[in-house]
Scaffold this motif. Structure first.
Motif, PDB file in Angstrom:
ATOM      1  N   TYR A  52       1.135  -1.286  -0.084  1.00 26.02           N
ATOM      2  CA  TYR A  52      -0.072  -0.188   0.095  1.00 26.02           C
ATOM      3  C   TYR A  52       0.968   1.078   0.051  1.00 26.02           C
ATOM      4  O   TYR A  52       1.803   0.954   0.836  1.00 26.02           O
ATOM      5  CB  TYR A  52      -1.010   0.229   1.432  1.00 26.02           C
ATOM      6  N   ASN A 100       4.780   1.428   1.346  1.00 31.24           N
ATOM      7  CA  ASN A 100       4.983  -0.326   2.569  1.00 31.24           C
ATOM      8  C   ASN A 100       4.322  -1.402   2.157  1.00 31.24           C
ATOM      9  O   ASN A 100       3.074  -1.246   1.369  1.00 31.24           O
ATOM     10  CB  ASN A 100       4.519   0.297   4.111  1.00 31.24           C
ATOM     11  N   ALA A 153       1.954  -4.585   2.620  1.00 30.93           N
ATOM     12  CA  ALA A 153       1.640  -5.126   3.591  1.00 30.93           C
ATOM     13  C   ALA A 153       1.227  -6.505   3.750  1.00 30.93           C
ATOM     14  O   ALA A 153       1.260  -7.024   5.822  1.00 30.93           O
ATOM     15  CB  ALA A 153      -0.071  -5.161   2.793  1.00 30.93           C
ATOM     16  N   LEU A 213      -0.657   1.156   8.837  1.00 29.46           N
ATOM     17  CA  LEU A 213      -1.494   0.465   8.135  1.00 29.46           C
ATOM     18  C   LEU A 213      -2.267  -0.460   8.168  1.00 29.46           C
ATOM     19  O   LEU A 213      -2.054  -0.571   9.800  1.00 29.46           O
ATOM     20  CB  LEU A 213      -1.066  -0.517   7.363  1.00 29.46           C
ATOM     21  N   VAL A 261      -7.054  -2.810   2.704  1.00 25.01           N
ATOM     22  CA  VAL A 261      -5.819  -2.369   3.103  1.00 25.01           C
ATOM     23  C   VAL A 261      -6.145  -0.578   3.344  1.00 25.01           C
ATOM     24  O   VAL A 261      -6.183  -0.336   2.001  1.00 25.01           O
ATOM     25  CB  VAL A 261      -3.872  -2.839   2.909  1.00 25.01           C
ATOM     26  N   SER A 262      -5.532   0.264   4.153  1.00 19.54           N
ATOM     27  CA  SER A 262      -5.261   1.254   3.997  1.00 19.54           C
ATOM     28  C   SER A 262      -4.778   2.161   5.409  1.00 19.54           C
ATOM     29  O   SER A 262      -4.365   1.697   6.510  1.00 19.54           O
ATOM     30  CB  SER A 262      -7.188   2.126   3.684  1.00 19.54           C
ATOM     31  N   ASP A 263      -4.472   3.469   4.892  1.00 15.71           N
ATOM     32  CA  ASP A 263      -3.551   4.001   5.930  1.00 15.71           C
ATOM     33  C   ASP A 263      -4.868   4.805   6.933  1.00 15.71           C
ATOM     34  O   ASP A 263      -4.066   5.088   7.744  1.00 15.71           O
ATOM     35  CB  ASP A 263      -2.707   5.294   5.489  1.00 15.71           C
TER      36      ASP A 263
END
Length: 705
Positions: free
Chosen positions: A53, A56, A58, A223, A277-279
């Motif tokens: 992501y 970064n 994941a 994350l 997935v996300s920040d």
């Protein structure tokens, strides 16, 4: 995007993928905005994938494969046959939901593999890369060397990058109703809690280091990662074994009575494995990826499917005021052939009419009645034939009650508790649904408390997964909506079967009566875990928060009254219960107004703020209206926040009715303290919210005509 343009981009994408695979050692990479995906075969022919992501990682390179019966291992020695790819960008409209339309935008990569050997076995792996994550599944094509087969283990790995903060419950084969633990992966211990399901811990939770999905994690670099599955059909549900030293998760399927995980015949497609997935935590709650991975509705005419609010002859039994069973003396049935009533049976005609009167007066559409039919005296016994689903107790006049409900505009909701006797229920299902049609029951709640019969099967195994779907399909044939309690956790199947309105499959509000209840942070975790796959029948709206249980004066809800209102917005379901008894609402009818007004179907949803285990604020726009409803909740800690209303329409004025915690509110010491006020607002307004410990705020924003 036009179809012609979409096909053009798909062609370009396919050419790039095939070029990457012109050398077998070269991995193929796909990106959708911040989400990156890579697939490769390593030197041993092991299929592996990785997910990133932004900048970064994941999911680090993780292996894929199966172990089948006859000592067949589909884990290595594969060669690539070909790659197919396509790009899809479409929009569809759900029958009901959190939004009126959903975009389904992904790039799909299908890797066709063959295991080298004298009798090569073909295996396809389909990956869909979305802007908020990745879904993948295995597909077994029709083939000469693999026809009918048994899955002994699915070897799907999720290699994490570190010792993430994790929100988890034990991988119990028969219950999802545990309190959540927040801990690093390295400290997961599924034997931390006493066993909730009926049975033995070595049978129901044999793996001390296994957890249930959906699994929510947060990495040290910020994350948010959620692992679950989509479209669980004809397969065992997936749990996760945790390698606490290396932070590797491996799929662990629920076994049957023989220890097998699934019985299959090619061609066959497994459920999707999902990684969101996300920040930003809000993106996890906004994701529609799991819904998009399910098939469109199989029901052509959905006009009869209606979300609704309901009450229930239910909570009074939960807290011990009355009972489900009609008699306490079983000998009166078996020896004398006649029930001797205990005088505490709740599902009697007079009491049910009382609930109908309250529901009709206050605009609540439905009424659920539990304990109406014969069998409750033995409902947890380990016997197959427990319930009769068409024979009421002597004090329940089904014809009179149905006529009275219809006269007052209230829809009756049927209750079919099976006590785990799934085989008995399947034999009686046709009769039960004809009974519902005859007496005007358009909705059904089922239940599977206790051990499953066939004996040795589990709530989350393949046999029961198929049983739940059979009940959903049977309900659809009779134009009945269904709410299932004690099933496997949902995987987005309400897109395919929109009459499947809700399920329990988690630790609901009723647990505030049992043992030590639900901690205040519980409702801030559930949307990130249990609700990721579908709506939950959480049963909010309890107003008497202390001294509600005879014989247990110290027991109380871990919530303020205002938080109970906010849950109608933060805990999404098209089937929402006003869970308390009428007498407990009457002193607080000003607060009950929010339950009367709040919608259960939505045109739009804005996840404004969220952090698992801490707080959630969500705004939703009612279906076909300009009204907005906002719910804000917190855990143990008090919370101050400023809420911007910039999602409101321009050039419109509104009245916001705010149902908030009182200045002295606290879930422990003063849970029923609340304040109601109304203010004029527009899209430039900002509201200051003050949430008590274990508290919340509910807001109804209505346009001024």
């Amino acid at each position: 995007m036009s179809l012609k343009r979409n096909l053009f981009y798909s062609l370009i994408f396919s050419m790039l993928v095939l070029k990457c695979f012109s050398q077998s050692s070269t991995p193929v990479s796909v990106r959708m905005k911040n989400v990156g995906f890579t697939f490769t075969l390593n030197a041993k022919g092991v299929p592996q994938y990785a997910v990133s992501y932004s900048k970064n990682n994941a999911i680090l390179p993780s292996s894929l494969g199966f172990k089948l019966d006859q000592n067949v291992s589909l884990t290595e020695n594969f060669r690539l046959i070909k790659v197919d790819s396509v790009s899809v960008d479409e929009t569809w409209k759900p029958v009901w939901g959190e939004v009126s339309q959903i975009r389904n935008h992904y790039k799909q990569l299908t890797v066709h593999l063959a295991q080298q050997g004298e009798k090569p076995i073909l295996l396809d792996i389909v990956f869909r890369i979305f802007e908020d994550g990745v879904g993948f599944r295995y597909e077994f094509p029709a083939q000469q060397n693999l026809k009918s087969f048994i899955v002994k283990d699915e070897v799907t790995e999720f290699n994490m990058t570190g010792d993430h903060k994790t929100f988890w419950i034990p991988a119990d084969f028969d219950s999802n109703e545990y309190k959540y633990t927040s801990s690093p992966l390295s400290q997961i211990n599924a034997h931390k809690w006493d066993l909730i399901s009926s049975g033995k811990i070595e049978v129901n939770i044999p793996d001390q280091y296994a957890v249930q999905t959906p699994l929510m994690m947060k990495s040290a670099n910020g994350l948010y990662i959620n692992i679950h599955e989509a479209a669980l059909i004809d397969y065992s549900s997936m749990q996760l074994h945790v390698d606490r030293r290396n932070f590797k998760l491996t799929s662990s399927l629920v076994p049957d009575a023989r220890g097998n995980k699934a019985y299959m015949r090619s061609p066959f497609k497994t459920p999707w494995r999902t990684i969101i997935v996300s920040d930003r935590a809000t993106d996890i709650l906004s994701s529609k990826m799991i819904l998009n991975l399910n098939e469109p509705s199989k029901i052509e005419n959905t006009s009869w499917i209606k979300p609704m609010k309901f009450m229930g002859v239910w909570w009074e039994m939960q807290v011990g005021r009355t009972s489900w069973n009609y008699t306490d003396q079983m000998d009166s049935l078996y020896l004398k052939g006649k029930y001797i009533p205990n005088g505490r049976h709740a599902a009697n005609t007079e009491n049910v009419k009382h609930y109908i009167d309250f529901a009709a007066k206050n605009g609540i559409e439905g009424l659920l009645v539990e304990g109406w039919n014969k069998g409750w005296e033995e409902w947890t016994d380990d016997k197959e034939e427990k319930f009769d689903f068409v024979t009421p107790y002597p004090d329940f006049d089904v014809q009179e009650i149905s006529a009275y409900a219809k006269q007052n505009g209230v829809k009756m909701i049927m209750h079919n508790e099976t006590g785990g006797g799934a085989t008995s229920y399947e034999r009686q299902m046709d009769t039960a649904f004809r009974f519902m049609n005859k007496y005007g029951y358009g909705s059904l709640k089922t239940g599977y408390v206790s051990g499953i019969i066939p004996r040795g099967e589990h709530h989350d195994g393949q046999w029961m997964v198929n049983h739940y779907i059979r009940s959903i399909e049977k309900a659809a044939q009779h134009h009945v909506t269904i709410d299932i309690h004690e099933p496997t956790r949902p995987t987005g199947l309400h897109r395919t079967y929109p009459n499947f309105l809700a399920s329990e499959a988690g630790r609901g509000n009723e647990w505030n009566f049992f043992i030590d209840g639900n901690p205040p942070e519980h409702e801030t975790i559930l949307p990130f875990t249990r609700l990721i796959g579908g709506p939950m029948d959480y049963t909010p709206g309890v107003f008497k928060l202390r001294n509600y249980a005879p014989g247990a004066p110290d027991r109380q809800m871990h919530s303020t009254l205002a938080k109970q209102l906010a849950l109608y917005v933060t805990m999404y379901s098209p089937l929402q219960m006003a869970a308390d008894i009428p007498e407990n609402y009457e002193p607080h009818m000003d607060a009950f107004k929010f339950i009367q007004d709040v919608a259960v179907d939505w045109d739009d949803t804005k996840v404004i703020a969220a952090e698992p285990g801490a707080y959630i604020t969500i705004a939703r726009k009612a279906k076909g209206k300009d009204d907005w409803f906002i719910g804000a909740i917190t855990g143990e800690d008090k919370r101050k926040s400023t809420l911007s209303l910039d999602f409101l329409d321009k050039n419109k004025k509104y009245i916001a009715t705010i149902y908030g915690d009182g200045k002295d509110a606290d879930w422990k010491t003063n849970p029923e303290s609340y304040e109601i006020k109304s203010v004029s607002v527009n899209r430039n307004s900002k509201l200051k919210l003050l949430l008590a410990s274990g508290g919340g705020t509910a807001i109804h924003i209505k346009p001024i005509n």
